[in-house]
Design a protein around this motif. Structure first.
Motif, PDB file in Angstrom:
ATOM      1  N   PRO A 197       3.764   0.756  -5.047  1.00  0.00           N
ATOM      2  CA  PRO A 197       5.091   0.152  -5.211  1.00  0.00           C
ATOM      3  C   PRO A 197       5.423  -0.215  -6.648  1.00  0.00           C
ATOM      4  CG  PRO A 197       4.048  -0.708  -3.243  1.00  0.00           C
ATOM      5  CD  PRO A 197       3.014   0.128  -3.937  1.00  0.00           C
ATOM      6  N   GLU A 203      13.989   0.656  -6.889  1.00  0.00           N
ATOM      7  CA  GLU A 203      13.637   0.736  -5.464  1.00  0.00           C
ATOM      8  C   GLU A 203      14.072   2.048  -4.823  1.00  0.00           C
ATOM      9  OE1 GLU A 203      15.610  -2.535  -3.639  1.00  0.00           O
ATOM     10  OE2 GLU A 203      17.623  -1.744  -4.007  1.00  0.00           O
ATOM     11  N   SER A 259       8.457   6.125   1.823  1.00  0.00           N
ATOM     12  CA  SER A 259       8.602   5.441   0.542  1.00  0.00           C
ATOM     13  C   SER A 259       7.259   4.883   0.062  1.00  0.00           C
ATOM     14  CB  SER A 259       9.609   4.296   0.689  1.00  0.00           C
ATOM     15  OG  SER A 259       9.520   3.390  -0.387  1.00  0.00           O
ATOM     16  N   LEU A 261       6.986   2.052  -0.833  1.00  0.00           N
ATOM     17  CA  LEU A 261       7.055   0.682  -0.333  1.00  0.00           C
ATOM     18  C   LEU A 261       6.643   0.590   1.140  1.00  0.00           C
ATOM     19  CD1 LEU A 261      10.499  -0.243  -1.925  1.00  0.00           C
ATOM     20  CD2 LEU A 261       8.226  -0.681  -2.864  1.00  0.00           C
TER      21      LEU A 261
END
Length: 342
Positions: A197, A203, A259, A261
């Protein structure tokens, strides 16, 4: 004669990798088995059924009939065994065929639901979505549903420490020159790797979105995107990270994300690494202007060429509002805030 694409999928280790991918498995299980009201007494078509596990999920969710269509010899080697082993032969019919050669029984209606796990690296690699769209156009009822039904591709500027920082000190030895040669060797194609991340400088912004009930195969030939994005985090800009999410129908609206994330999946992320001379340290709120092109390879329709071009943020038009540190954007944002409060 089957193409290499299908024969490659006869390697059971490929399916072991996918079946042990918990984010993948849980997303499909939850989307199907936890939405039993959508599957009860329905007819389902599983495109590229592989081992047959998604067809089994559909049967467990209450489907009346499932056509498990698989082009590789996995249909007879593995999928049939799985369906028999779980006592689902009355519901799931394993069919050894490419979907483009599949024919519904003469007395059969079109299907209520199409299920498929068609996604490749950066979503479109392998070109299997074309087969799903063919199935949609030929076999799905007008009010039918697709699992998944929507997909989004994201892009973000990023650092790539495994190709840069790692080589600054390998057990006390500098290997910068080796790293330069390695990056040059790797520059001809994107890297498929796991990023952390904190490797992202943003983002992620939406590069492309598709509703699979509406999209046409021709829409997949070329996807072009241009943007100026303001970094949210300071760091070394060494590449652009590309990943995707897919969303399933149902009240729970399950989303499978690849992702950095999200929990790690076998898809990892796709990174286009920048040439050495373009890499620089960026502060928070630095503008990054770029175009990205995803174009089907003319020599192999199952693959795509990815091209990224850095642009001059001083010349390109910025989104409004833009949070970057350039004077014109600071003034515009301040003016918009004044308008809001007046």
């Amino acid at each position: 004669m089957l193409s290499n694409y299908f024969t490659e999928y006869e390697n059971l280790e490929i399916h072991e990798l996918m079946l042990k991918d918990r984010p993948r498995q849980e997303a499909y299980y939850n989307a199907i088995v936890k939405n039993k009201e959508l599957f009860k007494d329905k007819v389902v078509l599983d495109v590229g059924a592989g081992t047959g596990i998604l067809s089994a999920f559909c049967a467990q969710a209450g489907a009346r009939l499932v056509y498990a269509v698989e082009a590789s010899n996995l249909a007879t080697r593995v999928a049939l065994d799985l369906i028999e082993e779980n006592g689902l032969t009355e519901t799931v019919k394993v069919i050894h065929s490419q979907i483009e050669e599949f024919v519904l029984p003469a007395t059969a209606e079109k299907v209520d639901i199409i299920v498929s796990e068609w996604m490749g690296f950066y979503l479109l690699h392998e070109g299997m979505l074309d087969s799903v769209l063919y199935a949609r156009d030929h076999f799905l009822k007008p009010d039918g549903q697709l699992f998944p039904s929507e997909c989004t591709i994201f892009v973000a500027p990023c650092a790539v420490p495994s190709l840069f920082d790692y080589w600054q000190n390998v057990d006390g030895v500098k290997m910068e020159q080796f790293a330069k040669k390695l990056r040059l060797q790797k520059s001809t194609r994107p890297e498929i790797i796991h990023l952390k991340p904190n490797d992202l400088l943003h983002e992620g912004i939406v590069f492309h979105w598709m509703n699979l009930l509406d999209v046409d195969s021709k829409d997949l030939d070329e996807i072009r995107f241009k943007e100026v994005v303001s970094t949210q985090f300071a760091g070394k800009h060494q590449g652009f990270c590309i990943w995707f999410d897919v969303r399933f129908p149902g009240e729970e609206a399950i989303t499978l994300s690849t992702s950095p994330l999200a929990p790690e999946s076998h898809w990892k992320q796709c990174v286009v690494v920048l040439p050495e001379e373009n890499c620089e340290h960026l502060e928070e709120n630095s503008p990054v202007a770029f175009t990205i092109l995803m174009k089907r390879n003319p020599n192999d329709a199952r693959k795509y060429n990815l091209e990224v071009e850095l642009l001059d943020p001083n010349v390109e038009e910025h989104p409004v509002p833009c949070s970057c540190h350039m004077t014109k954007c600071i003034l515009t944002e301040a003016h918009l805030k004044m308008m809001d409060t007046s």
